[in-house]
Design a protein around this motif. Sequence first.
Motif, mmCIF file in Angstrom:
data_model
loop_
_atom_site.group_PDB
_atom_site.id
_atom_site.type_symbol
_atom_site.label_atom_id
_atom_site.label_comp_id
_atom_site.label_asym_id
_atom_site.label_seq_id
_atom_site.Cartn_x
_atom_site.Cartn_y
_atom_site.Cartn_z
ATOM 1 N N LEU A 20 5.327 59.515 -30.743
ATOM 2 C CA LEU A 20 5.237 59.219 -32.170
ATOM 3 C C LEU A 20 6.336 58.255 -32.612
ATOM 4 O O LEU A 20 6.147 57.458 -33.528
ATOM 5 C CB LEU A 20 5.314 60.520 -32.982
ATOM 6 C CG LEU A 20 4.116 61.469 -32.821
ATOM 7 C CD1 LEU A 20 4.383 62.789 -33.537
ATOM 8 C CD2 LEU A 20 2.833 60.827 -33.347
ATOM 9 N N ALA A 21 7.484 58.309 -31.953
ATOM 10 C CA ALA A 21 8.588 57.424 -32.322
ATOM 11 C C ALA A 21 8.477 56.055 -31.672
ATOM 12 O O ALA A 21 8.854 55.045 -32.279
ATOM 13 C CB ALA A 21 9.917 58.075 -31.923
ATOM 14 N N GLY A 22 7.945 55.992 -30.448
ATOM 15 C CA GLY A 22 7.997 54.724 -29.712
ATOM 16 C C GLY A 22 6.731 54.300 -29.020
ATOM 17 O O GLY A 22 6.756 53.340 -28.246
ATOM 18 N N GLY A 23 5.635 55.004 -29.257
ATOM 19 C CA GLY A 23 4.375 54.619 -28.638
ATOM 20 C C GLY A 23 4.426 54.731 -27.123
ATOM 21 O O GLY A 23 5.076 55.613 -26.559
ATOM 22 N N VAL A 24 3.740 53.806 -26.452
ATOM 23 C CA VAL A 24 3.676 53.818 -24.991
ATOM 24 C C VAL A 24 5.075 53.683 -24.397
ATOM 25 O O VAL A 24 5.425 54.375 -23.431
ATOM 26 C CB VAL A 24 2.763 52.694 -24.470
ATOM 27 C CG1 VAL A 24 2.838 52.593 -22.953
ATOM 28 C CG2 VAL A 24 1.320 52.928 -24.899
ATOM 29 N N LYS A 25 5.891 52.810 -24.964
ATOM 30 C CA LYS A 25 7.248 52.630 -24.443
ATOM 31 C C LYS A 25 8.069 53.902 -24.592
ATOM 32 O O LYS A 25 8.893 54.233 -23.734
ATOM 33 C CB LYS A 25 7.937 51.462 -25.144
ATOM 34 C CG LYS A 25 7.391 50.102 -24.722
ATOM 35 C CD LYS A 25 8.185 48.978 -25.354
ATOM 36 C CE LYS A 25 7.671 47.613 -24.873
ATOM 37 N NZ LYS A 25 8.417 46.498 -25.506
ATOM 38 N N GLY A 26 7.848 54.618 -25.682
ATOM 39 C CA GLY A 26 8.552 55.880 -25.880
ATOM 40 C C GLY A 26 8.169 56.902 -24.835
ATOM 41 O O GLY A 26 9.024 57.611 -24.293
ATOM 42 N N LYS A 27 6.862 56.963 -24.516
ATOM 43 C CA LYS A 27 6.399 57.872 -23.471
ATOM 44 C C LYS A 27 7.007 57.506 -22.127
ATOM 45 O O LYS A 27 7.522 58.365 -21.399
ATOM 46 C CB LYS A 27 4.871 57.824 -23.373
ATOM 47 C CG LYS A 27 4.288 58.809 -22.364
ATOM 48 C CD LYS A 27 2.954 58.362 -21.820
ATOM 49 C CE LYS A 27 3.157 57.403 -20.673
ATOM 50 N NZ LYS A 27 1.937 57.129 -19.900
ATOM 51 N N GLU A 28 6.953 56.221 -21.788
ATOM 52 C CA GLU A 28 7.480 55.780 -20.497
ATOM 53 C C GLU A 28 8.981 56.040 -20.391
ATOM 54 O O GLU A 28 9.482 56.430 -19.332
ATOM 55 C CB GLU A 28 7.175 54.299 -20.297
ATOM 56 C CG GLU A 28 5.677 54.019 -20.123
ATOM 57 C CD GLU A 28 5.368 52.535 -20.095
ATOM 58 O OE1 GLU A 28 6.287 51.727 -20.425
ATOM 59 O OE2 GLU A 28 4.221 52.179 -19.761
ATOM 60 N N SER A 29 9.676 55.840 -21.489
ATOM 61 C CA SER A 29 11.129 56.010 -21.485
ATOM 62 C C SER A 29 11.525 57.465 -21.240
ATOM 63 O O SER A 29 12.410 57.743 -20.416
ATOM 64 C CB SER A 29 11.718 55.526 -22.810
ATOM 65 O OG SER A 29 13.104 55.748 -22.852
ATOM 66 N N ILE A 30 10.868 58.394 -21.912
ATOM 67 C CA ILE A 30 11.268 59.796 -21.750
ATOM 68 C C ILE A 30 10.874 60.324 -20.376
ATOM 69 O O ILE A 30 11.590 61.140 -19.780
ATOM 70 C CB ILE A 30 10.694 60.687 -22.874
ATOM 71 C CG1 ILE A 30 11.437 62.027 -22.888
ATOM 72 C CG2 ILE A 30 9.186 60.887 -22.740
ATOM 73 C CD1 ILE A 30 11.162 62.873 -24.102
ATOM 74 N N ILE A 31 9.770 59.819 -19.822
ATOM 75 C CA ILE A 31 9.379 60.240 -18.475
ATOM 76 C C ILE A 31 10.355 59.679 -17.441
ATOM 77 O O ILE A 31 10.799 60.392 -16.536
ATOM 78 C CB ILE A 31 7.927 59.823 -18.173
ATOM 79 C CG1 ILE A 31 6.963 60.694 -18.996
ATOM 80 C CG2 ILE A 31 7.618 59.950 -16.687
ATOM 81 C CD1 ILE A 31 5.514 60.302 -18.880
#
Length: 275
Positions: A20-31
């Motif tokens: 919700l905060a960063g879209g696809v990049k946010g998902k990739e970053s936390i993973i």
Amino acid sequence: MAYIDEQLFRFKTELEAAILAGGVKGKESIIRSSALINLIHDAVKYELIQNGIAPSQIYPHLGETKPEMKIAGFLKQKDQDVCVAPKNITQAKRRISWGPLANENVTDIYGEEYTRNTLIINVRSQMSSIAKNTDTLFERTFAEALNLHMMYKDAVLGEVYLIPVYEYDEATMNERRITFKSHQTNVAKYISFFSAINGRTDSNDELYKYGRCTLLIVDFKYERPVLYRSTSQLIEAGLLPKSFSLPLEALSFDTFTNDILTSYAQRFDLNNLKL
């Protein structure tokens, strides 16, 4: 509610907040940060401690991500996700003189006896592109056990693997929306694979097997993620055909710790891992 269920709720909450905060990049970053999978690492460590294992012998310690134990196998040295190191056994530093590392002047700080007596558990997840990467991930899991058992035939290894029933849909992530793909993960294929490499009860069993595997099959669509614990639950949910007979219960997280410690105690002194 079991600790693993709480950790899966945190997994979902933190992943969706990142989306919700960063879209696809946010998902990739936390993973990539390993923040999510470390929640499952801690669930493994928590259960070990609940079963009498000394917190000081678990590496990394509960709530920490360093130091990992770098174990020397036949093909490579690798940082292991969760290790329980033995007390009353002395480390014996040695130069690696075998396999592909023989000519690289590499050192193993633990030595054979210390490593043999170390309980080694790896923790993995696959949250996207599952169908595309399944065979590669199976081969990697297969090879990890071989790498260690070719050097330490009686070592006790564990594997904890997380897959979602439905993948998060990247098509809506940059719109800051949480949706899921309609296609279901082929859970039958995963149960079949992990059943085939599970339950190495004897040091003369096939080297590619693990002492105990756990398959976490999770539906993240619900407010609180649903962790499936039996084949009958999956059949009832329409995720397996009625004819499917392999028991998911044999791969259950709920009995993982007891089973792997029982396996360890059949080969080594369990007191070396306990308080």
